[in-house]
Write an enzyme that holds these catalytic residues in place. Structure first.
Site, mmCIF file in Angstrom:
data_model
loop_
_atom_site.group_PDB
_atom_site.id
_atom_site.type_symbol
_atom_site.label_atom_id
_atom_site.label_comp_id
_atom_site.label_asym_id
_atom_site.label_seq_id
_atom_site.Cartn_x
_atom_site.Cartn_y
_atom_site.Cartn_z
ATOM 1 C CB CYS A 1 14.431 -78.608 5.105
ATOM 2 S SG CYS A 1 15.594 -79.377 3.681
ATOM 3 C CB CYS B 1 3.421 -89.621 12.247
ATOM 4 S SG CYS B 1 2.461 -89.325 10.600
#
Length: 363
Positions: free
Chosen positions: A324, A19
């Site tokens: 995307c 992340c």
């Protein structure tokens, strides 16, 4: 200046940095993504971005298995070693709760974790998908068939410990950086996982694709359906349709909707002909004698390739493009000679730079 402390202990201890944006406040992440999207793709109207839950949003986990049979790690590989991530904050709670029983299952069944440095062992990873009801599809990715019997004989125990609806083995015999192989062997329960979003009936087979953020996917499909209703097309093509989410969301009794997807497994899950067909979307489109009132495309990251030229040369007037990768979407739109009348960002992947965007294009 010290780095901000985040809710994730793995990030704070520098044991996982998947992340990459976790230290950035979420509202700033979202505004930065919106600014970047508007910079990459020009649209007459950019709607406000659709925010995700910050944690607990991922419905799928590819859990790399390392360590030993008695002390396996379930998580990722860093510096050639297994890093356990059983408390990762991203996963649906059903997936998080499954980590303990899965760890015990490895020991009970005597499964041998695969060693990347040594290229020995059997169990490479466990891929777990959770549906909106909290039920699970569990797939064991193995190097060979050798440990299938012991997996099969212990799946009854596992099903008593977790809400497993589908259990299978996937074979990945080669030493490659791929999530799974071509061969899937069904071992337990149904052959599909019910991924229905309210009245939208969706099914997922083990090798099929489903967006990883269930709630954002729900909004994405509903938004696409609302935009389609504004022009009320009689005919719709949904190319690269996957399990048929866009097609089913837009289907009305007065419309002819056809979905085309290369993955035969996805088409079977979607319901098959006449509404869904397996094949190369570009080739299928070129073989048709007519074009639809609305073309929907949801391609992989590379975009639609030479299909953009076919659209340019066709009489198609309206395209709904789900992307995307805005760079490839912008490139495709330029080749097509279309203009983005409206676009909206859907934050499918918080704490990363990745985005999902819905674009309403006209000639």
């Amino acid at each position: 200046m010290s780095e901000p402390v985040t809710p994730c202990r793995y990030f704070n201890e520098d044991r996982c940095r998947s992340c990459t944006l976790l230290a950035t406040p979420y509202d700033i992440q979202l505004s930065n993504k919106q600014a970047r999207a508007e910079e990459v793709l020009s649209a007459s109207e950019w709607l406000p971005p659709v925010a995700s839950a910050e944690f607990g949003f991922r419905n799928k986990a590819k859990i790399i298995v390392a360590g030993t049979t008695d002390e396996p790690t379930l998580g990722i590989i860093t510096n050639g070693m297994g890093q356990d991530l059983r408390d990762c904050l991203l996963y649906d709670s059903a997936i998080t709760r499954a980590h303990g029983p899965l760890t015990e299952f490895i020991t009970r069944a005597g499964l041998i974790p695969y060693s990347i440095p040594d290229r020995t062992g059997e169990l490479k990873s466990i891929i777990v998908t959770a549906n909106p009801a909290g039920q699970l599809m569990v797939r064991f990715v193995l190097r060979t068939k050798d440990q299938i019997p012991t997996i099969a004989s212990n799946l009854g125990w596992l099903a008593n410990e977790i809400p497993m609806e589908v259990g299978s083995v996937n074979l990945l015999p080669t030493h490659v950086a791929l999530p799974e192989g071509e061969t899937e062997i069904h071992l337990f329960g149904d052959e599909v996982l019910d991924m229905s979003l309210g009245p939208l009936e969706l099914k997922l087979r083990p090798q099929g694709f489903f967006q990883t953020n269930t709630e954002i996917t729900r909004v994405l499909y509903a938004t696409a359906a609302a935009w389609a209703d504004e022009i009320d097309p009689t005919s719709i093509w949904d190319l690269y349709c996957g399990v048929g989410g866009f097609a089913k969301a837009m289907a009305l009794s007065s419309r002819i909707v056809t979905g085309v997807e290369l993955s035969e497994q996805a088409v079977i899950a979607a319901g098959g002909p006449p509404m869904f067909l397996a094949g190369d979307a570009g080739q299928w489109a070129r073989e048709q004698d007519i074009v639809p009132d609305l073309l929907v495309v949801n391609p992989p990251r590379r975009g639609i390739g030479d299909m953009a030229e076919w659209i340019r040369d066709s009489t198609i007037e309206t395209v709904l493009y789900s992307s995307c990768n805005l760079e490839s979407a912008a490139r495709d739109m330029e080749i097509m000679g279309f203009t983005a009348q409206r676009a909206q960002l859907f934050d499918m992947f918080p704490h990363t730079t990745h985005v999902e965007c819905l674009i309403f294009m006209t000639r």
